[in-house]
Design a protein around this motif. Structure first.
Motif, PDB file in Angstrom:
ATOM      1  N   LYS A 180       0.833  -1.209   0.000  1.00 61.58           N
ATOM      2  CA  LYS A 180       0.000   0.000   0.000  1.00 61.58           C
ATOM      3  C   LYS A 180       0.865   1.255   0.000  1.00 61.58           C
ATOM      4  N   ALA A 181       1.970   1.238   0.750  1.00 63.20           N
ATOM      5  CA  ALA A 181       2.865   2.396   0.771  1.00 63.20           C
ATOM      6  C   ALA A 181       3.488   2.616  -0.602  1.00 63.20           C
ATOM      7  N   ILE A 182       3.926   1.550  -1.224  1.00 64.10           N
ATOM      8  CA  ILE A 182       4.541   1.657  -2.550  1.00 64.10           C
ATOM      9  C   ILE A 182       3.509   2.146  -3.571  1.00 64.10           C
ATOM     10  N   ASP A 183       2.267   1.666  -3.456  1.00 60.35           N
ATOM     11  CA  ASP A 183       1.209   2.087  -4.386  1.00 60.35           C
ATOM     12  C   ASP A 183       0.951   3.593  -4.260  1.00 60.35           C
ATOM     13  N   ALA A 184       0.898   4.110  -3.009  1.00 60.42           N
ATOM     14  CA  ALA A 184       0.675   5.547  -2.828  1.00 60.42           C
ATOM     15  C   ALA A 184       1.821   6.353  -3.412  1.00 60.42           C
ATOM     16  N   ALA A 185       3.045   5.876  -3.226  1.00 65.79           N
ATOM     17  CA  ALA A 185       4.201   6.582  -3.768  1.00 65.79           C
ATOM     18  C   ALA A 185       4.166   6.599  -5.290  1.00 65.79           C
ATOM     19  N   ARG A 186       3.811   5.493  -5.896  1.00 63.40           N
ATOM     20  CA  ARG A 186       3.777   5.423  -7.358  1.00 63.40           C
ATOM     21  C   ARG A 186       2.651   6.273  -7.936  1.00 63.40           C
ATOM     22  N   ARG A 187       1.518   6.340  -7.225  1.00 62.90           N
ATOM     23  CA  ARG A 187       0.431   7.223  -7.672  1.00 62.90           C
ATOM     24  C   ARG A 187       0.889   8.679  -7.633  1.00 62.90           C
ATOM     25  N   ALA A 188       1.660   9.039  -6.610  1.00 59.51           N
ATOM     26  CA  ALA A 188       2.182  10.413  -6.535  1.00 59.51           C
ATOM     27  C   ALA A 188       3.151  10.686  -7.671  1.00 59.51           C
ATOM     28  N   LEU A 189       4.017   9.715  -7.957  1.00 59.47           N
ATOM     29  CA  LEU A 189       5.004   9.904  -9.025  1.00 59.47           C
ATOM     30  C   LEU A 189       4.352   9.922 -10.404  1.00 59.47           C
ATOM     31  N   ALA A 190       3.201   9.292 -10.537  1.00 58.55           N
ATOM     32  CA  ALA A 190       2.486   9.354 -11.815  1.00 58.55           C
ATOM     33  C   ALA A 190       1.978  10.768 -12.080  1.00 58.55           C
ATOM     34  N   ILE A 191       1.651  11.495 -11.004  1.00 58.38           N
ATOM     35  CA  ILE A 191       1.217  12.887 -11.133  1.00 58.38           C
ATOM     36  C   ILE A 191       2.418  13.809 -11.287  1.00 58.38           C
ATOM     37  N   ASP A 192       3.470  13.545 -10.465  1.00 60.86           N
ATOM     38  CA  ASP A 192       4.657  14.401 -10.467  1.00 60.86           C
ATOM     39  C   ASP A 192       5.891  13.505 -10.337  1.00 60.86           C
ATOM     40  N   PRO A 193       6.579  13.234 -11.447  1.00 55.52           N
ATOM     41  CA  PRO A 193       7.746  12.329 -11.396  1.00 55.52           C
ATOM     42  C   PRO A 193       8.863  12.824 -10.485  1.00 55.52           C
ATOM     43  N   ASP A 194       8.865  14.117 -10.143  1.00 55.32           N
ATOM     44  CA  ASP A 194       9.906  14.664  -9.275  1.00 55.32           C
ATOM     45  C   ASP A 194       9.403  14.883  -7.841  1.00 55.32           C
ATOM     46  N   ASN A 195       8.400  14.147  -7.444  1.00 56.68           N
ATOM     47  CA  ASN A 195       7.853  14.299  -6.097  1.00 56.68           C
ATOM     48  C   ASN A 195       8.812  13.695  -5.075  1.00 56.68           C
ATOM     49  N   VAL A 196       9.470  14.545  -4.321  1.00 62.51           N
ATOM     50  CA  VAL A 196      10.514  14.096  -3.403  1.00 62.51           C
ATOM     51  C   VAL A 196       9.971  13.253  -2.253  1.00 62.51           C
ATOM     52  N   PRO A 197       8.829  13.619  -1.633  1.00 65.93           N
ATOM     53  CA  PRO A 197       8.304  12.737  -0.576  1.00 65.93           C
ATOM     54  C   PRO A 197       8.058  11.316  -1.069  1.00 65.93           C
ATOM     55  N   ALA A 198       7.527  11.172  -2.284  1.00 65.35           N
ATOM     56  CA  ALA A 198       7.255   9.835  -2.811  1.00 65.35           C
ATOM     57  C   ALA A 198       8.554   9.083  -3.082  1.00 65.35           C
ATOM     58  N   LEU A 199       9.540   9.757  -3.671  1.00 57.87           N
ATOM     59  CA  LEU A 199      10.828   9.103  -3.914  1.00 57.87           C
ATOM     60  C   LEU A 199      11.466   8.642  -2.606  1.00 57.87           C
ATOM     61  N   THR A 200      11.392   9.498  -1.587  1.00 55.56           N
ATOM     62  CA  THR A 200      11.983   9.135  -0.297  1.00 55.56           C
ATOM     63  C   THR A 200      11.232   7.969   0.326  1.00 55.56           C
ATOM     64  N   ALA A 201       9.905   7.977   0.222  1.00 58.83           N
ATOM     65  CA  ALA A 201       9.128   6.859   0.760  1.00 58.83           C
ATOM     66  C   ALA A 201       9.500   5.552   0.071  1.00 58.83           C
ATOM     67  N   LEU A 202       9.666   5.579  -1.260  1.00 58.35           N
ATOM     68  CA  LEU A 202      10.086   4.370  -1.969  1.00 58.35           C
ATOM     69  C   LEU A 202      11.446   3.888  -1.480  1.00 58.35           C
ATOM     70  N   SER A 203      12.354   4.840  -1.226  1.00 53.74           N
ATOM     71  CA  SER A 203      13.695   4.451  -0.777  1.00 53.74           C
ATOM     72  C   SER A 203      13.663   3.791   0.605  1.00 53.74           C
ATOM     73  N   GLN A 204      12.622   4.093   1.390  1.00 50.24           N
ATOM     74  CA  GLN A 204      12.528   3.552   2.747  1.00 50.24           C
ATOM     75  C   GLN A 204      11.661   2.303   2.831  1.00 50.24           C
ATOM     76  N   SER A 205      11.130   1.874   1.704  1.00 53.32           N
ATOM     77  CA  SER A 205      10.164   0.774   1.727  1.00 53.32           C
ATOM     78  C   SER A 205      10.786  -0.584   1.450  1.00 53.32           C
ATOM     79  N   GLY A 206      12.103  -0.656   1.332  1.00 53.09           N
ATOM     80  CA  GLY A 206      12.753  -1.913   1.019  1.00 53.09           C
ATOM     81  C   GLY A 206      12.539  -2.960   2.096  1.00 53.09           C
ATOM     82  N   GLY A 207      12.559  -4.233   1.695  1.00 55.59           N
ATOM     83  CA  GLY A 207      12.356  -5.309   2.656  1.00 55.59           C
ATOM     84  C   GLY A 207      13.575  -6.165   2.857  1.00 55.59           C
ATOM     85  N   SER A 208      14.685  -5.839   2.217  1.00 56.69           N
ATOM     86  CA  SER A 208      15.873  -6.684   2.318  1.00 56.69           C
ATOM     87  C   SER A 208      16.727  -6.281   3.510  1.00 56.69           C
ATOM     88  N   GLU A 209      17.730  -7.106   3.793  1.00 54.34           N
ATOM     89  CA  GLU A 209      18.661  -6.816   4.876  1.00 54.34           C
ATOM     90  C   GLU A 209      19.385  -5.500   4.641  1.00 54.34           C
TER      91      GLU A 209
END
Length: 787
Positions: free
Chosen positions: A500-529
């Motif tokens: 759900k977090a990734i979906d919200a970020a991608r919806r924001a980037l679809a409106i504004d590809p340079d949306n910094v909050p969305a880019l930062t949220a994507l960077s923090q959403s990783g699930g790996s070590e």
């Protein structure tokens, strides 16, 4: 016995008693203060009378619901309680069959002293006797009787008007005599005592203008404008408005002599010891660059200076509700906190600024502090200037001897809420005209800062649904969802919430590809070590758009450090701390970065600054131990000696003690290490570092081999500190990082960690990486999707 009692009463009467009528009733000396409220009310009524008062009148005033006989009997009983007054020699209070009177030649009250000082223009006494805030006459004597309450309401108005009139007469005369400093001090204090006094506001504006303080003129205008907006008058009179217009239109004359005026934020921040009397100093500004929807990191998609073009935030002076010296010191320190915020904003923060034509401000911030018995209390409110409603409030309390965290909580709460609201409102947009939207924005921010994840997410979803198409709101929704992801969730729920977090970020980037909050949220959403490490390319993209976005800066600093780029992590950590000066965690992050980079002098200097700002904070002990270990055994022994008995029983302190004195037997340490490892396996990295510092490399390598390669919480980064260099020289260290997945990341990025250049390394990083690849041992811990 009677003789002794009379002797004691004569002693009491030897010093003329002083009655305090403004605020809560009190008597000095306290031995003459009666116990019952009605006896106190009787004394107050008598001292305010111009002549003796009839018993009928007093009994009707204080016992209006009783029959006359009972009321007279109650009055007689009340006079019995005042025997120390009637039996003093000479008597302070005289009662005959018909009347009761107080001897005004022997009894003094604060109102009379104030009027006497006004008569001779004694500015010092006027400033000392006039209360520093809006207090009522006999504030603690409401509700005694209906007739009393009616009289008290009228008397409060009458006495208040008389006091303001007399005191402002002093200010008028001092201003006409050319003593602008004294006139300003007196008139400014009246604005605290009676915030709705337009006469006082006009005097302050005139004195500020004469002193060359244009900001002070605006400040005075906005204070009276706001005070009247909360009352029945609605807005300042034409006379006051015309004076403000006239003074604003003309340049201020050059200052000929110093006048008490608010200390500029930059000066206060540079010189924390500068005088900041909290009864005059402004509550110096709420930073735009603090705490919003990602922990202590404030979302901001525009430049710092442009961010506060609109809306306008007005911050009123700190209100002190008592006379406790601790209150003064606390307010002074809190003003210093906000001075740092103002400085950090680079000019974006404006305090009580009226430069935006036609608007007095959108959000009004009010903070009050007082002592409540053994506790200290701070109350904060954010008020909607459009309709006067309270958008948010908080109340924090702490023991009087433990105020550091209270200051921090107060500053963080206020700054965080304002910044969050401005971000959701749209930093360059006027305050939302829709009252529902304004209320919903503050409800979101309140839930988020209270870490009520479900409520914050639910409210943010409602905001997105009711006002769709806003990329910033969607990006911030993604950040809220990421913030409230928890590995304590079961795996299935965690994956659903992450999606759900990734979906919200991608919806924001679809409106504004340079949306910094969305880019930062994507960077923090990783699930790996290695999600903090793997996020670095995405964070770089966000910082290329907004180089000072705090959430991205902190993610960048942590990711660089965990990747082994220790020196490179120092700068973003510094910038993130400057952007959020309310956060001790970011400030201590700079300490850690300096220490890990081997810049011990800078680390110690930064630590001293943090300790001065947040004295007694519990996180200081951990960092004091870390730095002591890096400095050497002498410093470590000193920290151990200064620890309490309870602190010495902690596992980290046990390691510190053995480091300071290696002769101590290792059996106890080994047993404690095994117990700690059983509870928290990543501890193995800290234990490996400890034995490295002791020079016991076999034990260090053994613990490194036992350290987990999954669910490490990034603890391998402890091994980057200078004191652990001997362990990094061992090929086993490089092989361990390869199993975690770091070597694979370095190869893909063609960027190698700082330790690869350490002297004495027993391998070449690139060659060793290729050897491990050939052996099939360079295993990536990252996810292919995030590369």
């Amino acid at each position: 016995m009677n003789s002794a009692f009379a002797k004691n009463e004569r002693h009491i009467a030897a010093v003329p008693p002083v009655l305090r009528l403004l605020g809560d009733f009190a008597v000095e000396p306290a031995a003459l203060s009666p116990t019952s409220r009605k006896a106190r009310a009787l004394l107050a009524r008598l001292v305010l009378a111009d002549a003796p008062l009839a018993r009928d009148r007093l009994s009707a005033l204080l016992w209006s619901r009783r029959p006359d006989a009972q009321a007279h009997a109650s009055l007689r009983q009340c006079l019995v309680e005042l025997k120390p007054w009637t039996r003093a020699s000479p008597p302070l209070l005289q009662a005959d069959r018909e009347t009761v009177a107080i001897d005004r030649t022997q009894v003094i009250d604060d109102i009379s002293l104030l009027h006497a000082a006004c008569a001779v223009d004694d500015v010092a006494v006027v400033l000392n006797r006039l209360p520093a805030h809006d207090v009522g006459l006999l504030a603690d004597l409401d509700g005694i009787d209906e007739a009393w309450d009616d009289w008290l309401a009228v008397e409060r108005t009458r006495q208040g008007e008389a006091i303001v009139r007399e005191v402002l007469g002093v200010a008028d005369r001092r201003l006409q005599a050319g003593d602008g400093e004294a006139a300003l001090a007196v008139a400014d204090k009246v604005t605290r005592f009676d915030p709705c006094s337009e006469h006082a506001a006009r005097l302050v504006m005139s004195a500020r203008w004469e002193a060359g303080d244009g900001d002070g003129v605006r400040h005075a205008w906005q204070r009276i404008e706001d005070a009247l907006a909360r009352g029945i008058d609605g807005k300042p009179s034409a006379e006051t408005a015309e004076l403000y217009r006239r003074l604003s239109a003309r340049p201020c004359p050059p200052s000929l002599h110093p006048v008490a005026h608010p200390v500029p934020a930059s000066a206060m921040a540079v010189n924390p010891t500068a005088s900041r009397s909290p009864r005059r100093a402004l509550f110096l500004g709420v930073a735009a660059l603090v705490l919003a929807l990602t922990g202590a990191d404030a979302p901001r998609s525009r430049s710092a200076v442009a961010a506060f073009d609109a809306p306008v935030v007005r911050v009123e002076p700190i209100e002190l509700r008592g006379n406790d010296p601790v209150e003064d010191r606390f307010a002074d320190a809190l003003a210093g906190d906000f001075a740092r915020f103002a400085k950090a904003s680079g000019g974006a923060v404006r305090v009580l600024d009226g430069k935006v034509a036609g608007r007095a401000g959108d959000f009004i911030v009010r903070v009050a502090i007082e002592r409540d018995g053994s506790q200290f209390v701070s109350e904060s409110r954010i008020v909607d200037s459009l309709n006067g409603s309270i958008l948010w409030s908080s109340r924090f309390a702490a023991p009087v001897d433990d105020l550091s965290r209270l200051r921090e909580r107060t500053a963080l709460a206020v700054a965080g809420l304002v910044n969050c609201a401005l971000t959701l409102n749209g930093r360059n947009d006027l305050l939302a005209a829709d009252a529902d939207r304004r209320s919903l924005i503050f409800a979101v921010c309140d839930a988020d800062t209270a870490f009520d994840g479900p409520r914050a997410i639910r409210l943010m979803e409602e905001l997105v649904q009711r006002w769709p198409g806003d990329a910033d709101t969607l990006g911030l929704l993604a950040q809220v969802r990421v913030k409230h992801l928890s590995h304590e969730m079961d795996a299935a729920k965690w994956n659903v919430e992450r999606a759900k977090a990734i979906d919200a970020a991608r919806r924001a980037l679809a409106i504004d590809p340079d949306n910094v909050p969305a880019l930062t949220a994507l960077s923090q959403s990783g699930g790996s070590e290695l999600f903090m490490v793997e996020a670095l390319p995405l964070v770089d993209r966000a910082l290329a758009i907004d180089p000072e976005y705090p959430a991205a800066l902190m993610t960048n600093a942590v990711g660089l450090f965990q990747a082994g780029y220790v020196q490179a992590g120092v700068d973003p950590a510094q910038r993130a701390a400057r952007a959020d000066p309310t956060s001790i965690y970011k400030a201590l992050g700079v300490v850690r970065r300096y220490g890990a980079a081997g810049q011990m002098q800078d680390a110690m200097k930064q630590f001293a600054e943090v300790e001065a700002i947040w004295p007694g904070h519990p996180d200081l002990a951990e960092h004091r131990r870390r730095l002591a270990v890096e400095l050497g055994r002498v410093e470590a022994a000193e920290v151990y000696r200064g620890a309490t008995a309870e602190e010495r029983r902690e596992f980290d302190m046990l390691l510190l003690h053995q480091f300071a004195d290696p002769s101590i037997g290792s059996r106890e340490v080994d047993a404690a290490a095994e117990a700690e490892f059983a509870q928290y396996p990543p501890t193995a990295y800290a234990i490996a570092a400890h034995y490295t510092r002791l020079g016991d490399m076999p034990k260090a390598l053994s613990w490194l081999a036992r350290a987990p390669i999954r669910k490490t919480d990034g603890q391998w980064s402890l091994l980057y500190w200078p004191s652990v260099a001997p362990l990094r020289r061992e090929p086993l260290f490089f092989a361990k990082l390869a199993r975690i997945g770091l070597v694979d990341f370095w190869r893909r990025q063609d960027r190698w960690p700082d330790f690869c250049n350490d002297p004495g390394l027993r391998y070449d990083c690139k060659s060793e990486a290729e050897r491990l690849v050939r052996l099939g041992r360079a295993v990536s811990g990252g996810s292919a999707a995030s590369r």
